[in-house]
Design an enzyme around this catalytic site. Structure first.
Site, PDB file in Angstrom:
ATOM      1  N   TYR A 204       0.050  -8.003   6.025  1.00 56.69           N
ATOM      2  CA  TYR A 204       0.892  -6.901   5.546  1.00 56.69           C
ATOM      3  C   TYR A 204       0.810  -6.795   4.025  1.00 56.69           C
ATOM      4  O   TYR A 204       0.627  -5.705   3.467  1.00 56.69           O
ATOM      5  CB  TYR A 204       2.333  -7.142   5.991  1.00 56.69           C
ATOM      6  CG  TYR A 204       3.321  -6.121   5.492  1.00 56.69           C
ATOM      7  CD1 TYR A 204       3.490  -4.903   6.139  1.00 56.69           C
ATOM      8  CD2 TYR A 204       4.101  -6.376   4.371  1.00 56.69           C
ATOM      9  CE1 TYR A 204       4.401  -3.965   5.684  1.00 56.69           C
ATOM     10  CE2 TYR A 204       5.013  -5.445   3.906  1.00 56.69           C
ATOM     11  CZ  TYR A 204       5.159  -4.239   4.570  1.00 56.69           C
ATOM     12  OH  TYR A 204       6.064  -3.319   4.108  1.00 56.69           O
TER      13      TYR A 204
ATOM     14  N   LYS B  21      -0.915  -3.734   1.586  1.00 54.96           N
ATOM     15  CA  LYS B  21      -0.191  -2.965   0.583  1.00 54.96           C
ATOM     16  C   LYS B  21      -0.951  -2.927  -0.742  1.00 54.96           C
ATOM     17  O   LYS B  21      -1.024  -1.893  -1.409  1.00 54.96           O
ATOM     18  CB  LYS B  21       1.211  -3.533   0.377  1.00 54.96           C
ATOM     19  CG  LYS B  21       2.112  -3.399   1.597  1.00 54.96           C
ATOM     20  CD  LYS B  21       2.255  -1.955   2.046  1.00 54.96           C
ATOM     21  CE  LYS B  21       3.131  -1.814   3.268  1.00 54.96           C
ATOM     22  NZ  LYS B  21       3.218  -0.425   3.756  1.00 54.96           N
TER      23      LYS B  21
ATOM     24  N   PRO C 253       9.755  -0.369  -2.860  1.00 56.99           N
ATOM     25  CA  PRO C 253      11.094  -0.899  -2.595  1.00 56.99           C
ATOM     26  C   PRO C 253      11.041  -2.358  -2.168  1.00 56.99           C
ATOM     27  O   PRO C 253      10.046  -2.836  -1.623  1.00 56.99           O
ATOM     28  CB  PRO C 253      11.605  -0.024  -1.436  1.00 56.99           C
ATOM     29  CG  PRO C 253      10.636   1.107  -1.317  1.00 56.99           C
ATOM     30  CD  PRO C 253       9.338   0.592  -1.839  1.00 56.99           C
TER      31      PRO C 253
ATOM     32  N   SER D 162      15.333  -4.335   7.907  1.00 57.11           N
ATOM     33  CA  SER D 162      15.957  -5.500   7.303  1.00 57.11           C
ATOM     34  C   SER D 162      17.463  -5.556   7.528  1.00 57.11           C
ATOM     35  O   SER D 162      18.094  -6.551   7.180  1.00 57.11           O
ATOM     36  CB  SER D 162      15.655  -5.523   5.796  1.00 57.11           C
ATOM     37  OG  SER D 162      15.902  -4.254   5.223  1.00 57.11           O
TER      38      SER D 162
END
Length: 229
Positions: free
Chosen positions: A56, A60, A83, A98
């Site tokens: 992941y 990014k 963010p 989250s």
């Protein structure tokens, strides 16, 4: 972005990425580190060591850099927003974000708490931002003429232990599940994610404390069935 370049009418593209493109670095030993938009997660280290969620984080970094190259080649105004752990109520009636992680100290969900602990371990902080502020930041970087490059979106750096103390004081009716508080938890953040660039250019966070962030998230947790009514 190819479609934007072809149309020729799009004034700006906003790419929503993640602070995961910044935080995963093996060289952050000791305390007092401040990471900003100039920091990058170490792709080679992540590929070699393959820690949890390494793919992941690598994705990014690669997406951000590819988008930046494409924007420069095609003359597109690109702004990237990154963010951190995003909390607060949302319109969705189901969530796998989250929110369950950050309510796990009250719900007692061990799997969700394990995710929370993994975030702190990998980042050496528990960086939080309210969903409303993320949405407002998206609009800000889209509309602000001088906005350019990358922006970290983080209004608070804390730790799980600080969070547990706050929740125990503010919401005693739930009872913080102290049995979860084992392992190598931080007393204070060793790393801080800086949102100074975004603030310096005129953005102001609405939610800067745990009080504001959790007030509506508790009600949201009830509506989702994470917490009892």
């Amino acid at each position: 972005m190819r479609s934007c370049a072809k149309a020729g009418t799009v004034k700006r593209v906003v790419l929503t990425s993640s602070a995961s493109s910044v935080t995963r670095r093996p060289d952050l030993q000791g305390d007092g580190h401040v990471l900003d938009e100039e920091s990058w997660s170490d792709v080679e280290h992540l590929r070699a060591e393959k820690p949890p969620t390494w793919g992941y984080c690598v994705s990014k970094v690669l997406v951000e850099k590819a988008a930046s190259r494409f924007a420069q080649e095609r003359g597109i105004s690109l702004v990237t927003l990154c963010p951190v752990v995003t909390v607060g109520a949302a319109p969705a009636r189901r969530t796998r974000t989250s929110v369950p992680n950050c309510l796990s100290l009250l719900s007692g969900d061990e799997a969700e708490f394990a995710v929370l602990a993994a975030i702190e371990k990998s980042c050496s902080t528990m960086p939080l931002v309210h969903l409303d502020d993320v949405c407002r930041a998206e609009l800000f970087v889209a509309e602000e003429p001088a906005a350019a490059g990358k922006y970290l979106c983080c209004s608070l750096n804390t730790t799980i232990l600080e969070l547990a103390r706050f929740l125990a004081h503010k919401y005693p009716q739930y009872g913080v599940k102290t049995g979860l508080l084992s392992g190598e938890l931080l007393e204070k953040p060793r790393v801080r994610l800086s949102s100074a660039k975004l603030v310096r250019e005129g953005f102001e966070y609405k939610y800067k404390t745990l009080d504001g962030m959790y007030d509506d998230m508790i009600e949201y947790g009830k509506a989702l069935g994470i917490l009892p009514n």
